[in-house]
Design a protein around this motif. Structure first.
Motif, PDB file in Angstrom:
ATOM      1  N   UNK A  54       0.857  -1.195   0.000  1.00  0.00           N
ATOM      2  CA  UNK A  54       0.000   0.000   0.000  1.00  0.00           C
ATOM      3  C   UNK A  54       0.885   1.234   0.000  1.00  0.00           C
ATOM      4  N   UNK A  55       0.558   2.169  -0.873  1.00  0.00           N
ATOM      5  CA  UNK A  55       1.254   3.459  -0.907  1.00  0.00           C
ATOM      6  C   UNK A  55       0.216   4.561  -0.922  1.00  0.00           C
ATOM      7  N   UNK A  56       0.108   5.277   0.190  1.00  0.00           N
ATOM      8  CA  UNK A  56      -0.755   6.463   0.272  1.00  0.00           C
ATOM      9  C   UNK A  56       0.132   7.616   0.705  1.00  0.00           C
ATOM     10  N   UNK A  57       0.378   8.594  -0.178  1.00  0.00           N
ATOM     11  CA  UNK A  57       1.283   9.690   0.176  1.00  0.00           C
ATOM     12  C   UNK A  57       0.706  10.550   1.294  1.00  0.00           C
ATOM     13  N   UNK A  58       1.596  11.156   2.039  1.00  0.00           N
ATOM     14  CA  UNK A  58       1.178  12.050   3.120  1.00  0.00           C
ATOM     15  C   UNK A  58       2.325  12.322   4.068  1.00  0.00           C
ATOM     16  N   UNK A  59       2.471  13.572   4.465  1.00  0.00           N
ATOM     17  CA  UNK A  59       3.497  13.926   5.445  1.00  0.00           C
ATOM     18  C   UNK A  59       3.043  13.544   6.850  1.00  0.00           C
TER      19      UNK A  59
ATOM     20  N   UNK B  51      -0.977   4.907   9.558  1.00  0.00           N
ATOM     21  CA  UNK B  51       0.112   3.968   9.856  1.00  0.00           C
ATOM     22  C   UNK B  51      -0.435   2.556  10.060  1.00  0.00           C
ATOM     23  N   UNK B  52      -1.538   2.436  10.771  1.00  0.00           N
ATOM     24  CA  UNK B  52      -2.140   1.121  11.008  1.00  0.00           C
ATOM     25  C   UNK B  52      -2.524   0.453   9.692  1.00  0.00           C
ATOM     26  N   UNK B  53      -3.104   1.237   8.783  1.00  0.00           N
ATOM     27  CA  UNK B  53      -3.506   0.709   7.478  1.00  0.00           C
ATOM     28  C   UNK B  53      -2.290   0.216   6.692  1.00  0.00           C
ATOM     29  N   UNK B  54      -1.231   1.012   6.677  1.00  0.00           N
ATOM     30  CA  UNK B  54      -0.013   0.619   5.976  1.00  0.00           C
ATOM     31  C   UNK B  54       0.637  -0.601   6.635  1.00  0.00           C
ATOM     32  N   UNK B  55       0.628  -0.636   7.954  1.00  0.00           N
ATOM     33  CA  UNK B  55       1.257  -1.749   8.666  1.00  0.00           C
ATOM     34  C   UNK B  55       0.578  -3.071   8.336  1.00  0.00           C
ATOM     35  N   UNK B  56      -0.744  -3.076   8.279  1.00  0.00           N
ATOM     36  CA  UNK B  56      -1.456  -4.329   8.025  1.00  0.00           C
ATOM     37  C   UNK B  56      -1.063  -4.928   6.676  1.00  0.00           C
ATOM     38  N   UNK B  57      -0.995  -4.096   5.653  1.00  0.00           N
ATOM     39  CA  UNK B  57      -0.714  -4.603   4.310  1.00  0.00           C
ATOM     40  C   UNK B  57       0.786  -4.798   4.082  1.00  0.00           C
ATOM     41  N   UNK B  58       1.586  -3.825   4.505  1.00  0.00           N
ATOM     42  CA  UNK B  58       3.005  -3.821   4.155  1.00  0.00           C
ATOM     43  C   UNK B  58       3.880  -4.627   5.114  1.00  0.00           C
ATOM     44  N   UNK B  59       3.377  -4.891   6.323  1.00  0.00           N
ATOM     45  CA  UNK B  59       4.203  -5.604   7.310  1.00  0.00           C
ATOM     46  C   UNK B  59       3.483  -6.829   7.879  1.00  0.00           C
ATOM     47  N   UNK B  60       2.280  -6.638   8.420  1.00  0.00           N
ATOM     48  CA  UNK B  60       1.621  -7.749   9.097  1.00  0.00           C
ATOM     49  C   UNK B  60       1.291  -8.903   8.143  1.00  0.00           C
ATOM     50  N   UNK B  61       0.836  -8.577   6.934  1.00  0.00           N
ATOM     51  CA  UNK B  61       0.497  -9.642   5.977  1.00  0.00           C
ATOM     52  C   UNK B  61       1.732 -10.452   5.568  1.00  0.00           C
ATOM     53  N   UNK B  62       2.834  -9.809   5.135  1.00  0.00           N
ATOM     54  CA  UNK B  62       4.024 -10.613   4.817  1.00  0.00           C
ATOM     55  C   UNK B  62       4.609 -11.315   6.036  1.00  0.00           C
ATOM     56  N   UNK B  63       4.457 -10.726   7.219  1.00  0.00           N
ATOM     57  CA  UNK B  63       4.914 -11.380   8.444  1.00  0.00           C
ATOM     58  C   UNK B  63       4.163 -12.694   8.642  1.00  0.00           C
TER      59      UNK B  63
ATOM     60  N   UNK C 196      13.071   1.554  -2.253  1.00  0.00           N
ATOM     61  CA  UNK C 196      14.202   2.392  -1.834  1.00  0.00           C
ATOM     62  C   UNK C 196      13.803   3.273  -0.653  1.00  0.00           C
ATOM     63  N   UNK C 197      12.491   3.370  -0.397  1.00  0.00           N
ATOM     64  CA  UNK C 197      12.025   4.087   0.792  1.00  0.00           C
ATOM     65  C   UNK C 197      12.399   3.348   2.067  1.00  0.00           C
ATOM     66  N   UNK C 198      12.897   2.116   1.944  1.00  0.00           N
ATOM     67  CA  UNK C 198      13.413   1.400   3.116  1.00  0.00           C
ATOM     68  C   UNK C 198      14.863   1.776   3.398  1.00  0.00           C
ATOM     69  N   UNK C 199      15.438   2.585   2.537  1.00  0.00           N
ATOM     70  CA  UNK C 199      16.826   3.031   2.681  1.00  0.00           C
ATOM     71  C   UNK C 199      16.916   4.546   2.845  1.00  0.00           C
ATOM     72  N   UNK C 200      16.006   5.250   2.200  1.00  0.00           N
ATOM     73  CA  UNK C 200      16.013   6.709   2.191  1.00  0.00           C
ATOM     74  C   UNK C 200      14.611   7.201   2.551  1.00  0.00           C
ATOM     75  N   UNK C 201      14.508   7.918   3.627  1.00  0.00           N
ATOM     76  CA  UNK C 201      13.200   8.401   4.065  1.00  0.00           C
ATOM     77  C   UNK C 201      12.554   9.256   2.983  1.00  0.00           C
ATOM     78  N   UNK C 202      11.274   9.004   2.743  1.00  0.00           N
ATOM     79  CA  UNK C 202      10.483   9.820   1.818  1.00  0.00           C
ATOM     80  C   UNK C 202       9.511  10.640   2.661  1.00  0.00           C
ATOM     81  N   UNK C 203       9.810  11.909   2.946  1.00  0.00           N
ATOM     82  CA  UNK C 203       8.980  12.705   3.853  1.00  0.00           C
ATOM     83  C   UNK C 203       7.534  12.840   3.385  1.00  0.00           C
ATOM     84  N   UNK C 204       7.307  12.771   2.072  1.00  0.00           N
ATOM     85  CA  UNK C 204       5.945  12.918   1.551  1.00  0.00           C
ATOM     86  C   UNK C 204       5.164  11.611   1.598  1.00  0.00           C
ATOM     87  N   UNK C 205       5.787  10.555   2.119  1.00  0.00           N
ATOM     88  CA  UNK C 205       5.102   9.265   2.282  1.00  0.00           C
ATOM     89  C   UNK C 205       5.538   8.673   3.619  1.00  0.00           C
TER      90      UNK C 205
END
Length: 234
Positions: free
Chosen positions: A90-95, A104-116, A140-149
């Motif tokens: 899931x990618x939803x932009x936002x500062x 964060x909860x929405x992103x965590x469920x799809x991007x972390x909890x599901x693959x976990x 690459x956002x796992x290496x370089x912070x993307x402030x807009x996401x």
């Protein structure tokens, strides 16, 4: 014949990976939210390689119960999964201060909890058989912070860390774990862009990276593959 499970396997990088694996002779379990999209990719793969079996399963990875049901079905129907591709994301932009509550909860469920959850369940089976490949698609956002996401970046850092933990747990059992780290990749999230396609990483590039890792010798593990646009991020 080996079997691969791909999450988010109907579009973008997931679609390209599904087609590449099917072309290489893998039976496929493809998971996504929309049955019409699943039917479409199954037909595409049949044209590429009519000899492989394609199983489709509807799953909304934002719903923990559906993820658990998917795992239950896989464990019941398949003795072994040789390749797991945790591609859905899931990618939803936002500062940070502008994101909606629950982002964060929405992103965590799809991007972390599901693959976990999938890695735990399928990794245990791979461990028992002493073989297998797990691919976690981060960014690459796992290496370089993307402030807009903000939340997206947090979860991709988390998924990168999870990948390292899984690798340490499974390496002594002959199971390989690879982090696929794409830069700006031309998927539907870039729909309407005026940037030429040649300046992007293409989904097929990511699929080739996966297939290259799978072609390595038994004793070789690729910890990570970083694929960036030649001119830098877009």
């Amino acid at each position: 014949m080996k079997t691969a499970l791909i999450t988010g396997g109907t579009k973008g990088m997931g679609r390209a990976i599904s087609l590449a694996l099917g072309n290489d002779g893998y039976n496929l379990i493809i998971c996504a939210r929309n049955q019409d999209d699943l039917d479409r990719i199954a037909k595409e793969i049949a044209k590429v390689n009519a000899e492989v079996q394609v199983y489709t399963q509807v799953c909304d990875f934002s719903d923990e119960e559906q993820v658990n049901n998917l795992i239950y079905w896989v464990e019941k129907e398949f003795d072994q999964i040789d390749v797991l591709v945790n591609n859905v994301g899931l990618f939803v932009p936002g500062r940070f201060f502008d994101e909606k509550p629950g982002a964060l909860k929405q992103h965590m469920q799809i991007n972390v909890f599901a693959p976990h959850a999938l890695s735990r369940a399928i990794g245990k089976v791979m461990k028992k058989h002493g073989s297998g490949n797990i691919f976690n698609v981060t960014s690459v956002a796992s290496r370089e912070v993307v402030p807009t996401a903000a939340s997206y970046s947090v979860t991709k850092f988390a998924l990168a860390g999870l990948t390292n933990i899984i690798r340490e747990e499974l390496k002594k059992h002959g199971v390989k774990v690879t982090e696929i780290v794409p830069g700006s990749t031309l998927t539907s999230s870039w729909e309407g862009t005026t940037v030429p396609a040649k300046e992007f990483v293409l989904p097929e590039d990511i699929a080739k990276a996966v297939m290259s890792v799978l072609s390595m010798s038994e004793g070789a593990n690729v910890d990570e593959v970083v694929v960036r646009p030649i001119k830098g991020q877009i």
